[in-house]
Design a protein around this motif. Structure first.
Motif, PDB file in Angstrom:
ATOM      1  N   ASN B  49      79.889  51.860  75.243  1.00 48.95           N
ATOM      2  CA  ASN B  49      78.662  51.680  75.830  1.00 48.95           C
ATOM      3  C   ASN B  49      78.502  52.720  76.820  1.00 48.95           C
ATOM      4  O   ASN B  49      79.472  53.193  77.372  1.00 48.95           O
ATOM      5  N   ILE B  50      77.268  53.082  77.175  1.00 46.05           N
ATOM      6  CA  ILE B  50      76.831  53.931  78.302  1.00 46.05           C
ATOM      7  C   ILE B  50      76.389  53.134  79.663  1.00 46.05           C
ATOM      8  O   ILE B  50      76.264  52.028  79.389  1.00 46.05           O
ATOM      9  N   THR B  51      76.203  53.813  80.660  1.00 48.44           N
ATOM     10  CA  THR B  51      75.752  53.135  81.743  1.00 48.44           C
ATOM     11  C   THR B  51      74.136  52.896  82.038  1.00 48.44           C
ATOM     12  O   THR B  51      73.989  52.082  82.651  1.00 48.44           O
ATOM     13  N   GLY B  52      73.572  53.451  81.192  1.00 45.34           N
ATOM     14  CA  GLY B  52      72.044  53.568  81.599  1.00 45.34           C
ATOM     15  C   GLY B  52      71.559  54.323  82.679  1.00 45.34           C
ATOM     16  O   GLY B  52      70.394  54.334  82.948  1.00 45.34           O
ATOM     17  N   ASN B  53      72.467  55.034  83.340  1.00 40.42           N
ATOM     18  CA  ASN B  53      72.022  55.908  84.535  1.00 40.42           C
ATOM     19  C   ASN B  53      72.452  57.266  84.265  1.00 40.42           C
ATOM     20  O   ASN B  53      73.869  57.505  84.062  1.00 40.42           O
ATOM     21  N   ALA B  58      77.218  59.290  88.734  1.00 35.41           N
ATOM     22  CA  ALA B  58      77.159  58.143  88.812  1.00 35.41           C
ATOM     23  C   ALA B  58      78.033  57.126  88.165  1.00 35.41           C
ATOM     24  O   ALA B  58      77.966  55.954  88.079  1.00 35.41           O
ATOM     25  N   HIS B  59      78.814  57.644  87.253  1.00 38.63           N
ATOM     26  CA  HIS B  59      79.693  56.855  86.554  1.00 38.63           C
ATOM     27  C   HIS B  59      81.064  57.691  86.208  1.00 38.63           C
ATOM     28  O   HIS B  59      81.256  58.927  86.574  1.00 38.63           O
ATOM     29  N   THR B  60      82.080  56.752  85.738  1.00 35.52           N
ATOM     30  CA  THR B  60      83.270  57.408  85.040  1.00 35.52           C
ATOM     31  C   THR B  60      83.501  57.004  83.749  1.00 35.52           C
ATOM     32  O   THR B  60      84.687  56.838  83.189  1.00 35.52           O
ATOM     33  N   THR B  61      82.427  56.946  82.991  1.00 33.71           N
ATOM     34  CA  THR B  61      82.469  56.164  81.538  1.00 33.71           C
ATOM     35  C   THR B  61      82.632  57.438  80.496  1.00 33.71           C
ATOM     36  O   THR B  61      81.822  58.343  80.349  1.00 33.71           O
ATOM     37  N   SER B 197      68.746  60.555  86.890  1.00 32.38           N
ATOM     38  CA  SER B 197      69.176  59.226  86.422  1.00 32.38           C
ATOM     39  C   SER B 197      68.220  58.967  85.219  1.00 32.38           C
ATOM     40  O   SER B 197      68.721  58.111  84.425  1.00 32.38           O
ATOM     41  N   GLN B 198      67.195  59.679  84.955  1.00 29.75           N
ATOM     42  CA  GLN B 198      66.312  59.581  83.557  1.00 29.75           C
ATOM     43  C   GLN B 198      66.810  60.174  82.629  1.00 29.75           C
ATOM     44  O   GLN B 198      66.512  59.739  81.325  1.00 29.75           O
ATOM     45  N   ASN B 214      70.606  51.823  71.081  1.00 27.01           N
ATOM     46  CA  ASN B 214      72.056  52.109  71.275  1.00 27.01           C
ATOM     47  C   ASN B 214      72.055  53.493  70.736  1.00 27.01           C
ATOM     48  O   ASN B 214      73.238  54.030  70.591  1.00 27.01           O
ATOM     49  N   PHE B 238      76.482  53.601  70.152  1.00 27.34           N
ATOM     50  CA  PHE B 238      77.616  52.738  70.457  1.00 27.34           C
ATOM     51  C   PHE B 238      77.709  51.537  69.264  1.00 27.34           C
ATOM     52  O   PHE B 238      76.806  50.844  69.059  1.00 27.34           O
TER      53      PHE B 238
END
Lengths: 326, 527
Positions: B49-53, B58-61, B197-198, B214, B238
């Motif tokens: 899944n993703i982070t929502g940001n 802001a992530h390492t996903t 972030s949006q 998703n 996802f």
């Protein structure tokens, strides 16, 4: 007047049940291992930030204080915000701890309101399939005890009850979707996506309904009033559909109430397998992500549905058979 | 004729009416062929899944990195194939030139626009580098904090990166150029809570449209500077269950699925409508030791554990999903070599080391917990059981805890006093040839993500290789000093390199899959 006092009494009982379920779920979620703040903030977040977020959200207060605060919101129709899902509703994970999207977290009520109609649609179709099939197999079985229709009903229900739903879901998807290409199977882009998961749930529901219908119909057909009906000159169809089935349907209805309540267990697995965006998939993801507010919200809504279904079933049963009192 | 009754007539009329009504119903409402779902939309089913940001810093996903691969622009791209690991393809940059050891000149491609219409210029690269280097950005991919950088823009299409203040070489940005998505300076000005972030706003072949549950929806960018993509849109979903993903591909609903289990590869290999793509990835899978608490704070115990593990058996369990490697980075990364001193399976040596550490035959070792996950990486539970058995055979009192992803993720990283458990299974994947994205991230005391390792010798060698004046010199230090030292200290044991397995609709051609799982869909086309 009877209906009013019945409803008041049962709704009060129901409210108590929902309250106890909520308290139980709330407490259990907080004593199991796993800190939801670490999931929200991300594994790489420093300890100080974890504690800061936890304190801001009141997650380090005593459980009863947290519960009181939560219930104060619930009675005002506020089930809180998801810990991890943004307002877009996406299932999220990952490691960002800047928490920039905090203000965009989804309302639990909105997430449930989006998913619930999908599950109700699935459940309604599953019950329709299950009832249709149970009547097709169970009624001839009940009318011919110890003969081949009865044995057929027994064998069919024995086979159905032995089929695990996760296996059946995959097999049916392979057959109807992959091999034959008749039905879509994964996700939801229209009503057709409900059919395969509904069949799987119906096969899970049907065995008990078939056995119950066969048994109760066979028993009713031995009753004196059926013999009298024949003496009165009523045709077989009138006796069966007008009298016997009406009497046999009371235990079936009670059973259906329990079965529908138990449907949620099947919905979890079936929705996950078919990636069907209902309450089951929402629950599985919420549990996997330790999304406490969402799990609590789903528990409250599910227990409210169970309570209402059982009140409804009892009410209908009294209408069918006025001798019954609840 | 007297048989006709009113009841019979009504029944017949009702049946006729129902029959006529049935003919008018469009059965597609109820039953529509699955094949009809396929269109010009590329449907990607992701295992994560993703982070929502949406802020790329802001992530390492991985899954969100894949979405960025479709939408964002990069200065360069590095295909990173085993046979040609150093290949660089210029994208937003037209050249990267080292003016001095601490000064890098980047020439940019003119005429490129962001999806929101803004012209791509040097100010965007400057803003991206300065913003991404901020210490508060969670991804922390940059070699040093913002104050160690001096970035100048002599003109709209030239960027000079000066790292003299930080004391590290500017060539570190050469590998990172293929990994850092370039953001718009206007978006960055809005800060971490602003438009970044949006939504995603890049220069890539596909535009971010919306997040629908998703489903991340992207549409072709008609103004893409390398030519408008043929695929009209991408739906990136996802789907947590691997069987569901496979079925979806088989019935034509999905175009590409990722993270196939080895058994699924065998099933799909015989399907004439499906193509399998296997790539030796940038991801190694590791057995991380908690080095900040006993007994793995003792390098001898770590070495003993490594000599207890037969990695060939693990590869047998993995089948197609594993590729042998003997280093802490993947063979597609810069400076990879099969380390001569990489710990091999040697029970005798294991026992010698245990005795030397004061735990002969494992006696005196505390109960050890080995944490692994299930549901994301292939076969973790299965080879976790094999490793547990091997360690137990040598006297390590190990118990295996198999956790679902969220619980495992919650316990993954180091904490003050040492993270939970004693050993953790985890992969690390970064879409750049840069080895420090693994080595420095995990083994330097300034980061120590999982191991909690604080070792002055390791810090010194990591600082030395990073500060090398040229890439050749750096390669030499990495191969002759840094990597061999890590193989001696073994703060983690790299078990194998993952093979990224994708299965896709055979009618879909032209997709290029990078070793981190992201892909270039700009040339993709449905037959």
């Amino acid at each position: 007047m009877f209906i009013l006092s019945f409803l008041v009494r049962r709704l009060l009982q129901g409210a108590l049940i929902i309250f106890l379920v909520t308290l139980l779920i709330f407490t259990l979620l907080r004593v199991v291992p796993g800190d939801p703040v670490r999931l929200m903030a991300g594994g790489m977040a420093p300890e100080a930030l974890i504690e800061q977020i936890a304190k801001q959200m009141g997650l380090r207060d005593p459980i009863l204080v947290q519960f009181g605060r939560y219930m104060a919101g619930v009675v005002q129709g506020d089930l809180g915000q998801s810990f991890v899902r943004p307002a877009s509703g996406a299932a999220t994970g990952g490691s960002g701890f800047s928490d920039a999207s905090r203000s965009d977290r989804a309302e639990v009520l909105t997430l449930i309101a989006d998913a619930l109609p999908m599950t109700l649609q699935l459940a309604a179709l599953a019950i329709a399939f299950a009832l249709a099939f149970s009547f097709l197999v169970g009624v001839p079985g009940g009318l011919a005890p110890n003969r081949w229709p009865d044995r057929l009903a027994f064998y069919v229900s024995s086979i159905f009850v032995s089929l695990p739903n996760f296996w059946l879901g995959i097999v049916l998807a392979l057959l109807f979707s992959v091999k034959l290409g008749w039905l879509p199977a994964i996700g939801y882009k229209g009503f057709a996506y409900t059919i395969l998961p509904a069949i799987v749930l119906a096969i899970e529901l049907a065995p008990v309904l078939i056995r119950n219908l066969t048994g109760s119909l066979a028993s009713v057909m031995q009753s004196p009033f059926i013999a009298v009906a024949r003496v009165r000159g009523l045709g077989r169809q009138r006796i069966v559909y007008g009298h016997a089935l009406r009497n046999a349907s009371v235990p079936l209805l009670n059973l259906l109430g329990i079965q529908i309540s138990g449907l949620l267990g099947g919905v979890l697995i079936v929705e996950f397998i078919f990636d069907y965006p209902g309450l089951g998939l929402l629950t599985v993801n919420a549990v996997m992500q330790r999304d406490f507010p969402l799990i609590q919200g789903i528990a409250i809504v599910s227990s409210a549905i169970f309570v209402l279904i059982n009140i409804g079933v009892d009410l209908i049963a009294t209408l069918i058979d006025p001798r019954l009192e609840y | 004729m007297n048989d006709a009754t009113r009841r019979g007539f009504l029944k017949g009329a009702a049946a006729l009416g129902a029959g006529a009504g049935l003919l008018r119903i469009n059965p597609d409402f109820f039953i529509s062929p699955a094949a009809a779902q396929a269109g010009k939309t590329l449907v990607f089913l992701s295992a994560e899944n993703i982070t929502g940001n949406w802020d790329p810093t802001a992530h390492t996903t991985l899954s969100q990195g894949n979405i960025q691969g479709f939408t964002m622009g990069y200065l360069t791209r590095t295909p990173m194939r085993v046979e040609k690991p150093d290949e660089v393809i210029y994208e937003l940059a037209t050249s990267l030139k080292l003016l001095e050891p601490t000064k890098l000149e980047i020439k940019l491609r003119p005429g490129v626009k962001f999806h929101d219409g803004k012209d791509f210029k040097a100010e965007d690269v400057k803003a991206t580098f300065e913003y991404g280097s901020r210490p508060d950005r969670p991804a922390q991919w940059y070699p040093g904090p913002t104050e160690t950088l001096t970035i100048t823009t002599p003109d709209d299409y030239t960027v000079i990166v000066d790292t003299a203040k930080g004391g590290y070489p500017a060539h570190l940005f050469m590998f990172l150029a293929a990994y850092l998505p370039i953001m718009s300076a206007t978006d960055i000005a809005g800060g971490p809570k602003g438009p970044l972030s949006q939504r995603l706003n890049g220069t890539g072949p596909f535009k971010f449209v919306e997040q629908r549950g998703n489903d991340t929806v992207m549409a072709a960018n008609p103004n893409y500077f390398l030519g408008a993509p043929k695929i009209a849109s991408i739906s990136f979903n996802f789907v947590g269950d691997s069987t569901t993903r496979m079925l979806s591909l088989m019935n034509g609903q999905a175009s590409i699925v990722e993270r196939l289990e080895p058994e699924q590869v065998a099933t799909l290999a015989g399907n004439s409508k499906i193509a399998i793509n296997k790539v030796v990835s940038v991801e190694n899978k590791y057995l991380w030791f908690r080095c900040s608490k006993p007994p793995f704070d003792n390098p001898l115990v770590r070495q003993a554990a490594c000599h207890a593990i037969d990695r060939e058996q693990i590869l047998e369990v993995l089948g197609d999903a594993g590729y042998p490697s003997s280093n802490f980075v993947s063979p597609v990364k810069f400076a990879y070599l099969d380390l001569p001193n990489y710990p091999a399976y040697d029970p005798k040596k294991c026992q010698e080391l245990l005795a030397k550490a004061g735990f002969p035959g494992g006696k005196g070792l505390p109960p050890l917990e080995y944490l692994t996950s299930t549901g994301f990486y292939p076969k973790t539970k299965e080879y976790g059981e094999v490793i547990t058995a091997m360690l137990q055979e040598q006297g390590f009192p190990v118990t295996l805890s198999v956790l679902e992803i969220a619980a495992w993720n919650e316990r993954l990283y180091d904490r003050p006093g040492g993270g939970p458990g004693h050993m953790v299974d985890c992969g690390w994947s970064t879409g750049s040839p840069e080895p420090d994205l693994v080595l420095r991230t995990h083994f330097h005391s300034s980061s120590k993500r999982i191991t909690g390792l604080v070792d002055p010798d390791v810090d010194a060698t990591l600082d030395k290789e990073r500060s090398a004046a040229s890439l050749d010199e750096r390669k030499k230090i990495l191969q002759s000093e840094t990597m061999p030292l890590l193989a001696d200290k073994v703060p983690a044991l790299s078990l194998f390199t993952s093979v990224m397995i994708h299965a896709m609709d055979k009618s879909l051609t032209g997709m290029f899959i990078y070793p981190d799982g992201s892909m270039d869909g700009s040339k993709g086309v449905f037959a």
